[in-house]
Design an enzyme around this catalytic site. Structure first.
Site, PDB file in Angstrom:
ATOM      1  N   TRP A 204      23.988  39.399  26.602  1.00  0.00           N
ATOM      2  CA  TRP A 204      25.521  38.895  25.929  1.00  0.00           C
ATOM      3  C   TRP A 204      25.128  37.699  24.836  1.00  0.00           C
ATOM      4  O   TRP A 204      24.296  37.020  25.044  1.00  0.00           O
ATOM      5  CB  TRP A 204      26.130  38.187  26.971  1.00  0.00           C
ATOM      6  CG  TRP A 204      26.919  39.321  28.104  1.00  0.00           C
ATOM      7  CD1 TRP A 204      26.796  40.518  27.878  1.00  0.00           C
ATOM      8  CD2 TRP A 204      27.486  38.750  29.168  1.00  0.00           C
ATOM      9  NE1 TRP A 204      27.413  41.104  28.999  1.00  0.00           N
ATOM     10  CE2 TRP A 204      27.863  39.992  29.695  1.00  0.00           C
ATOM     11  CE3 TRP A 204      27.699  37.602  29.722  1.00  0.00           C
ATOM     12  CZ2 TRP A 204      28.762  40.495  30.904  1.00  0.00           C
ATOM     13  CZ3 TRP A 204      28.694  37.814  30.979  1.00  0.00           C
ATOM     14  CH2 TRP A 204      28.955  39.012  31.487  1.00  0.00           C
TER      15      TRP A 204
ATOM     16  N   LYS B 237      28.345  42.440  23.786  1.00  0.00           N
ATOM     17  CA  LYS B 237      27.562  43.064  24.829  1.00  0.00           C
ATOM     18  C   LYS B 237      26.397  43.924  24.007  1.00  0.00           C
ATOM     19  O   LYS B 237      26.724  44.763  23.522  1.00  0.00           O
ATOM     20  CB  LYS B 237      28.042  44.164  25.799  1.00  0.00           C
ATOM     21  CG  LYS B 237      28.905  43.239  26.948  1.00  0.00           C
ATOM     22  CD  LYS B 237      30.419  43.277  26.414  1.00  0.00           C
ATOM     23  CE  LYS B 237      31.068  42.607  27.787  1.00  0.00           C
ATOM     24  NZ  LYS B 237      32.504  42.296  27.192  1.00  0.00           N
TER      25      LYS B 237
ATOM     26  N   GLU C 273      45.385  31.708  39.127  1.00  0.00           N
ATOM     27  CA  GLU C 273      44.921  32.326  40.150  1.00  0.00           C
ATOM     28  C   GLU C 273      44.232  31.514  41.188  1.00  0.00           C
ATOM     29  O   GLU C 273      43.758  31.822  42.243  1.00  0.00           O
ATOM     30  CB  GLU C 273      43.974  33.518  39.555  1.00  0.00           C
ATOM     31  CG  GLU C 273      44.759  34.746  39.297  1.00  0.00           C
ATOM     32  CD  GLU C 273      44.919  34.575  37.691  1.00  0.00           C
ATOM     33  OE1 GLU C 273      45.076  33.307  37.269  1.00  0.00           O
ATOM     34  OE2 GLU C 273      45.284  35.683  37.025  1.00  0.00           O
TER      35      GLU C 273
ATOM     36  N   THR D  84      51.100  34.705  36.169  1.00  0.00           N
ATOM     37  CA  THR D  84      50.286  34.461  35.015  1.00  0.00           C
ATOM     38  C   THR D  84      50.913  34.574  33.572  1.00  0.00           C
ATOM     39  O   THR D  84      52.015  35.289  33.675  1.00  0.00           O
ATOM     40  CB  THR D  84      49.088  35.566  35.104  1.00  0.00           C
ATOM     41  OG1 THR D  84      49.754  36.841  34.756  1.00  0.00           O
ATOM     42  CG2 THR D  84      48.212  35.290  36.353  1.00  0.00           C
TER      43      THR D  84
END
Lengths: 540, 540
Positions: free
Chosen positions: A440, A435, A330, A185
């Site tokens: 959210w 948050k 991924e 990554t």
């Protein structure tokens, strides 16, 4: 009851055999200073056999890692195919990494051999003293000069090695779950982490690239792979092309708009893959130097969100359809593809194209909302995207990272919604979402709402601690120097535009928003500035 | 080195979840006497859950077999999806079998439940006393009448069972190599033999149906499945449609040209699958009753060779492309698809279409010549086709048949050539080919050469024992009654047309060639006639 079906393994060797025989006349084209180099898939097949013999001679056994430090070219394709087929693991190194990251990755993967393009030697050689496992440097190109390397590393010419090796290889049977390739990554935080793709995952992913639910790469396509082979296996394009009998057009190091346009004119691709900035650069070039590129039927675009204006420009000015896709290292990377449903028309069709796309049949997806429960796929409910499937990683290579997984699902770190018909729309990164009281607030949505005010040059939103709501939004805003607007005016401006509970009460007028090296808002630095008291905050 | 990829299982349950949610609005249309019945994939999903609950209630556990005795319809699709998803094995019974074959197959598979269409009850009920393992008969249709069944068999209404069952089911995790479905070969010689498809094989096969290397079924297609669901899983179309979000159009029992044309007019399919005779019948009907069918973009045709004239007719008269495919019960069935290469044009394009097609990426193929060695894929060398791959059977269910396999490859019994670019052309059946002095003579090629003579009505060629060459060809020929030609004339006629060593020396003028029930030459009977001395043979 077991089935009576044969227990065949999905393997890169099978794909190599298939493409190099039944699609023998397809070709990989590599761009050079003096035009195109061509190599048929039949020849690629023979050279893959020779490369495997050569690597055996260098002592490559079992699942040892063979790294590449290369542009997109025919030799890189050969490494992609030959190394996994012989049972070893191909490991493309990102040539754009900082030296210490490169060293970390090559040591962590225990690369035994590095195949390097002659044109990239000067980038790699200074790091060789730090590469602990590398025993052989194999240099591509016609005439390999002497290279000064540390003791313990042998230097070879790729072409000399191949010239002295047989052109047939008895590819071993390999368990389809064995590793075939590795990528790390990009690692915006912490060390880069490795993902090891299996023969199975690459095979299934390649099939999907050739399905109508995916990019639908097809026999006879001429696929221009601008996306680097060191970025998530060039989105799987080299393998898919070999599987379906599409030719590959590789730009090597000629990635600027001008040579790309030249390559396109000469080789007339029908399909292409690149990040948005490449298309933007190409479009600007074509505006100054008009050229018919309508032979390109479709392009796939990923890596970052594609501006709607760019999609329209390509459709209107160049007759090219842009397919946005979402994925990550991924996820091999193909997670979703924004191919509009067949019955969507006009504006609706475009709205589908603006999304990150519909999930591929083998990629299962769900959204986890603020309270930790799965939220419905209703196109409105927001949650962190989690995915699973046979080409999604279930762990990182040699590193424990339990925070990245949740009951067997990969936590993507992306936040957004999924429509009833499976189209993903990303709105934020999980680390940037605010948050607030169990709900959210999307930082990106708020930024867009603030930036709609004519006096605002740019606006970045972060969450800041709040004793009652946990977090509340803070807007860092750059104003037009000629404008005379107050924070109160901006606040009022927002009241019609966002839900009341989302209205930000913290404002900071700044000279500029800190940015990362690639020009994105650097919210990490903005957060530090807030915590260090470097921002003058007005509460409203 | 194991990969880091998740160990996801390919499963029908995953496919069911995907299709019934992200393609919720696609539909399965079932034709009836009074027009179309429609059911969305969302509803199919709920009904599959209900069906699984109902089957559990009937005691279906583990990998028990649930047979179907049904036309192509929505309920049959539900059985296809629900039964494997719950871990059991769906077993479509061929409604056209002779009763003793049907009984053999149902007993051999140990079918526990039979789901039967009300319209087919009268065919099945007389056989029930002979079905040893069947405990439940589940009858589809709105109003199920009383049925007289033997003691030990319970009768249920499909709709009543579903109505009283929950519409969500917690599908179990299943090993992808477990059996999902079974079909028996039609068994021209000996007892029919069973093949058990796995979740893995069906999933990979379905992906291939949706790839550009295969039929390229796509989202939004309206796929007319005329090929029966009891023939090799309707060529995988129901699963592929659910995977890619294509709607399914099911003709139920309305398979004659007239109602088919009506169904086509009403439902406007874009894709279709059927054997050649269906297309021939439809074409004749359309000649008398013209109707625009050009909304059908492409049809797949298999089961027997497609006459070139039929392909041209469909292209010229109806604007429909015919894709010939080759396969068998043992190959799921898709082995090869005759999609011409992108760069083939005009006559060459047609020549590719006349072949049995290019092998799919996961189907490995080779030809074994007369001496038992692999012959090259040069488009000329002839051998028996052997295939292997993840959706090719490696054995038969509960029966030992080593003669059908060769070092892990399936012996197809088909003889032909493979071109350099992977296109298969079949010329004969292995049992009909004449083995002469270590070389093979194609009976079909010889027949075509003889039939080219204007006086010949028909000609069938078999191999007869020869002390020197093992076998030599014998031609049984039916002459035009008005013609006056001798065997010598025919022999001379052939000299320019076939290689000298292939020239047949055995001739029999007959009144007619014996035929099978489906009108093919019955060479088995012809061979008996020869051995019994019933043919008058002229040697030349």
């Amino acid at each position: 009851m077991l089935s009576t079906m044969q227990d065949s393994q999905l393997s890169i060797a099978q794909l190599l055999r298939y493409g190099s025989t039944f699609h023998a006349d397809q070709e990989v084209v590599t761009w050079t200073e003096s035009g195109a180099r061509r190599r048929s898939y039949a020849e690629v097949g023979r050279r893959c056999a020779a490369l495997a013999h050569a690597l055996r001679t260098l002592g490559v056994t079992g699942d040892q890692r063979v790294a590449t430090f290369m542009w997109n070219n025919a030799e890189h394709l050969e490494a992609y195919l030959a190394v996994p087929s012989m049972g070893a693991v191909v490991h493309p190194l990102n040539i754009r990494l900082f030296p210490d990251q490169l060293v970390h990755i090559a040591n962590h993967a225990e690369d035994h051999v590095v195949i390097v393009d002659q044109s990239l030697l000067s980038l790699l050689v200074p790091q060789l003293p730090h590469l602990r496992s590398v025993k052989h440097l194999v240099i591509t190109g016609p005439n390999v000069d002497d290279v000064d390397v540390p003791a313990g590393i042998e230097v070879h010419s790729y072409e000399d090695l191949l010239a002295s090796s047989p052109t047939e290889f008895d590819w071993p049977e390999i368990d389809e779950r064995a590793a075939a390739a590795m990528c790390y990554t990009s690692g915006t935080t912490g060390d880069p982490k490795g993902v090891a793709y299996s023969h199975r995952s690459i095979y299934l992913h390649s099939m999907t690239v050739c399905t109508t639910a995916g990019p639908a790469l097809k026999q006879g396509d001429r696929a221009l792979a601008v996306v680097p082979q060191f970025h998530v296996m060039a989105w799987g394009l080299p393998y898919a092309a070999f599987m379906t009998g599409a030719s590959l057009i590789m730009p090597d190091r000629f990635l600027q708009p001008e040579p790309l346009a030249e390559l396109i004119a000469a080789e007339r691709p029908t399909f292409a893959a690149a990040v948005p900035t490449v298309w933007l650069g190409l479009h600007r070039h074509l505006q100054r130097h008009p050229q018919d590129v309508s032979h390109i039927d479709e392009v796939i675009v990923g890596g970052s969100a594609v501006p709607a204006s760019l999609m329209h420009t390509f459709a209107d000015d160049h007759g090219i359809g842009m397919l946005q896709l979402w994925g990550m290292t991924e996820t091999s990377p193909l997670g979703s593809v924004a191919r509009p449903p067949a019955d969507a028309e006009g504006e609706e069709r475009w709205r589908y194209r603006y999304t990150q796309g519909r999930f591929a049949p083998l990629v299962e997806a769900r959204l986890i909302g603020p309270d930790g429960a799965v939220v419905p796929n209703d196109g409105e409910s927001i949650g962190e995207l989690e995915v699973r499937g046979p080409w999604v990683t279930g762990e990182y290579y040699g590193v424990d990272a339990p925070e990245k997984f949740h009951d067997g699902w990969l936590r993507t770190g992306d936040v957004g919604s999924i429509s009833r018909d499976g189209f993903l729309t990303l709105t934020d990164r999980a680390k940037d979402v605010i948050k607030s009281g169990g709900e959210w607030i999307s930082s990106v949505d708020l930024e867009n709402a603030v930036m709609a005010h004519p006096a605002v040059i740019e606006a970045a939103v972060i969450g800041v601690p709040d004793p009652k709501w946990d977090e509340r939004p803070l807007v860092a805003v750059v104003l037009d120097e000629n404008a005379d607007v107050s924070v109160a005016t901006l606040h009022t401006f927002l009241t019609d535009r966002v839900a009341k509970w989302q209205l930000p009460e913290n404002w900071a007028i700044v000279d500029d928003v800190p940015k990362t090296s690639v020009g994105k808002f650097d919210k990490k630095r903005l957060r530090s500035q807030f915590h260090d008291g470097d921002l003058t905050v007005t509460r409203i």
